[in-house]
Design a protein around this motif. Structure first.
Motif, mmCIF file in Angstrom:
data_model
loop_
_atom_site.group_PDB
_atom_site.id
_atom_site.type_symbol
_atom_site.label_atom_id
_atom_site.label_comp_id
_atom_site.label_asym_id
_atom_site.label_seq_id
_atom_site.Cartn_x
_atom_site.Cartn_y
_atom_site.Cartn_z
ATOM 1 N N SER A 40 0.885 -1.240 -0.107
ATOM 2 C CA SER A 40 0.059 -0.091 0.023
ATOM 3 C C SER A 40 1.028 1.255 -0.045
ATOM 4 O O SER A 40 1.942 1.243 0.594
ATOM 5 C CB SER A 40 -0.691 -0.105 1.167
ATOM 6 O OG SER A 40 -0.232 0.155 2.324
ATOM 7 N N ALA A 55 -3.500 4.175 -2.440
ATOM 8 C CA ALA A 55 -3.633 3.110 -3.364
ATOM 9 C C ALA A 55 -3.182 1.777 -2.803
ATOM 10 O O ALA A 55 -2.124 1.778 -1.837
ATOM 11 C CB ALA A 55 -3.140 3.242 -4.694
ATOM 12 N N SER A 56 -3.874 0.684 -2.995
ATOM 13 C CA SER A 56 -3.207 -0.590 -2.453
ATOM 14 C C SER A 56 -3.836 -1.725 -3.065
ATOM 15 O O SER A 56 -4.670 -1.800 -4.070
ATOM 16 C CB SER A 56 -3.986 -0.677 -0.817
ATOM 17 O OG SER A 56 -3.632 -2.012 -0.329
ATOM 18 N N THR A 57 -2.902 -2.892 -3.128
ATOM 19 C CA THR A 57 -3.334 -4.017 -3.616
ATOM 20 C C THR A 57 -4.523 -4.564 -3.023
ATOM 21 O O THR A 57 -5.199 -5.729 -3.809
ATOM 22 C CB THR A 57 -2.203 -5.132 -3.567
ATOM 23 O OG1 THR A 57 -1.809 -5.569 -2.262
ATOM 24 C CG2 THR A 57 -0.965 -4.560 -4.382
ATOM 25 N N ILE A 76 0.255 -0.107 -8.707
ATOM 26 C CA ILE A 76 -0.033 0.875 -7.712
ATOM 27 C C ILE A 76 0.575 2.122 -7.670
ATOM 28 O O ILE A 76 0.123 3.215 -7.412
ATOM 29 C CB ILE A 76 0.579 0.009 -6.324
ATOM 30 C CG1 ILE A 76 -0.348 -1.234 -6.165
ATOM 31 C CG2 ILE A 76 0.360 1.022 -4.951
ATOM 32 C CD1 ILE A 76 -1.734 -1.076 -6.024
ATOM 33 N N THR A 79 -1.050 4.105 -10.385
ATOM 34 C CA THR A 79 -2.669 4.458 -9.756
ATOM 35 C C THR A 79 -2.393 5.580 -8.719
ATOM 36 O O THR A 79 -3.331 6.753 -8.908
ATOM 37 C CB THR A 79 -3.049 3.284 -9.083
ATOM 38 O OG1 THR A 79 -3.417 2.168 -9.743
ATOM 39 C CG2 THR A 79 -4.321 3.751 -8.482
ATOM 40 N N LEU A 108 7.629 0.647 -7.760
ATOM 41 C CA LEU A 108 6.629 1.346 -7.562
ATOM 42 C C LEU A 108 7.115 2.961 -7.526
ATOM 43 O O LEU A 108 6.488 3.516 -8.134
ATOM 44 C CB LEU A 108 6.222 1.356 -5.810
ATOM 45 C CG LEU A 108 5.056 1.852 -5.473
ATOM 46 C CD1 LEU A 108 4.038 1.424 -4.697
ATOM 47 C CD2 LEU A 108 5.384 3.325 -4.902
#
Length: 119
Positions: A40, A55-57, A76, A79, A108
């Motif tokens: 996250s 945002a998170s899985t 992520i 996003t 990320l």
């Protein structure tokens, strides 16, 4: 005297956060949290103590529920950059916490930069 992995992680996290506080120029902080199963990220305004974007899985609509892979980290990152731009944020400070800057954390950050967020 050997330190445990947890103690080393906590030392790294404190070191990173103290450096961020010293060079903070009022920019929000992009904070990463990684577990064995999920990842996250949040953009936090430390002055007001408010989360501006996240945002998170764990979000089922992203399609990576319960997965913690490099592909999930890239999704992520893209996003969070998109959500930050919708919130009017163009730049943030990258807070990796105690996590080493390689693998999923690096993926990320790179994806967020490619999507237009200045870190």
């Amino acid at each position: 005297m050997a330190n445990s992995k947890r103690q080393l992680f906590l030392k790294r996290r404190l070191r990173v956060r103290s450096k961020l506080r010293k060079v903070n120029s009022g920019r929000p902080r992009l904070s990463v949290n990684r577990s064995g199963k999920n990842m996250s990220v949040q953009i936090i305004d430390d002055i007001r103590g408010v989360t501006l974007a996240a945002a998170s899985t764990l979000e089922k609509d992203l399609g990576f529920y319960g997965k913690n892979t490099i592909e999930a980290a890239q999704k992520i990152g893209a996003t969070i950059a998109e959500r930050a731009q919708k919130a009017g944020i163009t730049e943030a400070q990258f807070d990796r916490g105690g996590f080493l800057y390689h693998g999923r954390v690096k993926a990320l950050a790179d994806a967020a930069r490619e999507a237009g967020l200045k870190l």
